[in-house]
Design an enzyme around this catalytic site. Structure first.
Site, PDB file in Angstrom:
ATOM      1  N   SER A   1       1.280  -1.418  -0.107  1.00 41.36           N
ATOM      2  CA  SER A   1       0.031  -0.596  -0.048  1.00 41.36           C
ATOM      3  C   SER A   1       1.016   1.780  -0.115  1.00 41.36           C
ATOM      4  CB  SER A   1      -0.706   0.017   1.204  1.00 41.36           C
ATOM      5  OG  SER A   1      -2.150   1.404   1.328  1.00 41.36           O
TER       6      SER A   1
ATOM      7  N   TYR B   1      -1.859  -1.403  10.139  1.00 40.51           N
ATOM      8  CA  TYR B   1      -1.887  -2.358   9.285  1.00 40.51           C
ATOM      9  C   TYR B   1      -0.605  -1.253   8.014  1.00 40.51           C
ATOM     10  CZ  TYR B   1      -3.259  -2.028   3.622  1.00 40.51           C
ATOM     11  OH  TYR B   1      -3.573  -1.802   2.657  1.00 40.51           O
TER      12      TYR B   1
END
Length: 254
Positions: free
Chosen positions: A146, A159
């Site tokens: 990401s 995350y």
């Protein structure tokens, strides 16, 4: 010389594992690669949704292997099933993972461990198994990371840490895997509107927040196919001289 059929993106004869293929980027990638001729091994936890993906694949000879990748002891047999037909893997695209919104005050060791158990540890074990001679004949590994791992935001430390760990592992694993004829690269996806992202936004954000995100990206919010096409490039012969890289596919977010 007749080059009329030259197509370095042609994946005919390639056998590729796609994890997280039941939805989002994983589903889009599986469909995209099948259109390029690849034989796809679909993996995910929801067999019903994997069947839905299967119905959208081009060609035949594809396979569904539902699995919980967090169960490390099951991954050896998982790969055994893939090569029962005597054909080894030529590539793997690891898309499985979950978003994780958790403020610092709630980010206990147990919760942090949970997100690593889902987003990072299975990736390492998948690569370890793939690299065995009995399971693959060289090829290319791609993992979905990401853009938040290099452009963080609040409340997603767990995350972001799991994706940053994946980025770092890619650069290190490339040294070991090159000796086996395997390339490995990551894709740092930007704001891609998947079902999972939509659900997360509904729970934790509002329309103003979403508009702010869109405005920060030069190309707005992307579609799963925007990442699937990058995966196809990295899997294909067009990227035979690329390894150990984390490629930005963020729509100009940075």
């Amino acid at each position: 010389m007749d080059n009329s059929n030259f197509n370095p993106l042609d994946l005919t004869g390639r056998k590729i594992l796609v994890t997280g293929a039941s939805s989002g980027i994983g589903k889009a990638t599986a469909i995209y690669l099948s259109k390029l001729g690849a034989q796809i091994i679909l993996s995910g936890r929801n067999e019903e949704r994997l069947n839905e993906t299967m119905l959208q694949l081009n060609g035949g000879n594809h396979q569904i292997l539902a699995a919980d990748l967090a169960k490390e002891e099951e991954l050896g047999p998982f790969f055994d099933q893939m090569v029962q037909d005597g054909v080894k893997l030529n590539g793997m695209v690891h898309c499985a993972g979950i978003p994780y919104v958790m403020p610092l005050q709630s980010l206990t060791k147990k919760r942090l461990s949970d997100v690593m158990e889902t987003n990072f540890f299975p990736f390492i074990e998948l690569v370890r198994q793939y690299a065995k001679k009995k399971f693959s004949s060289g090829g290319s590994i791609v993992c979905i990371s990401s853009i938040l791992s290099v452009q963080p935001r609040a409340y997603e430390s767990g995350y972001i840490a799991s994706k940053a760990a994946m980025n770092a592992a890619v650069t290190s694993l490339a040294f070991e895997l090159a000796k086996k004829g395997i390339r490995i690269n990551g894709v740092l996806a930007g704001n891609i509107m998947t079902e999972m992202v939509e659900e997360t936004l509904k729970e934790y954000a509002n329309e103003e927040h979403l508009n702010n995100v869109i405005e920060k990206s030069l190309l707005g919010v992307g579609k799963p196919d925007d990442i699937a096409s990058v995966c196809a490039f990295l899997i294909s012969d067009m990227a035979t001289f690329i390894t150990g890289r984390n490629m930005y596919a963020d729509g100009g977010f940075l």
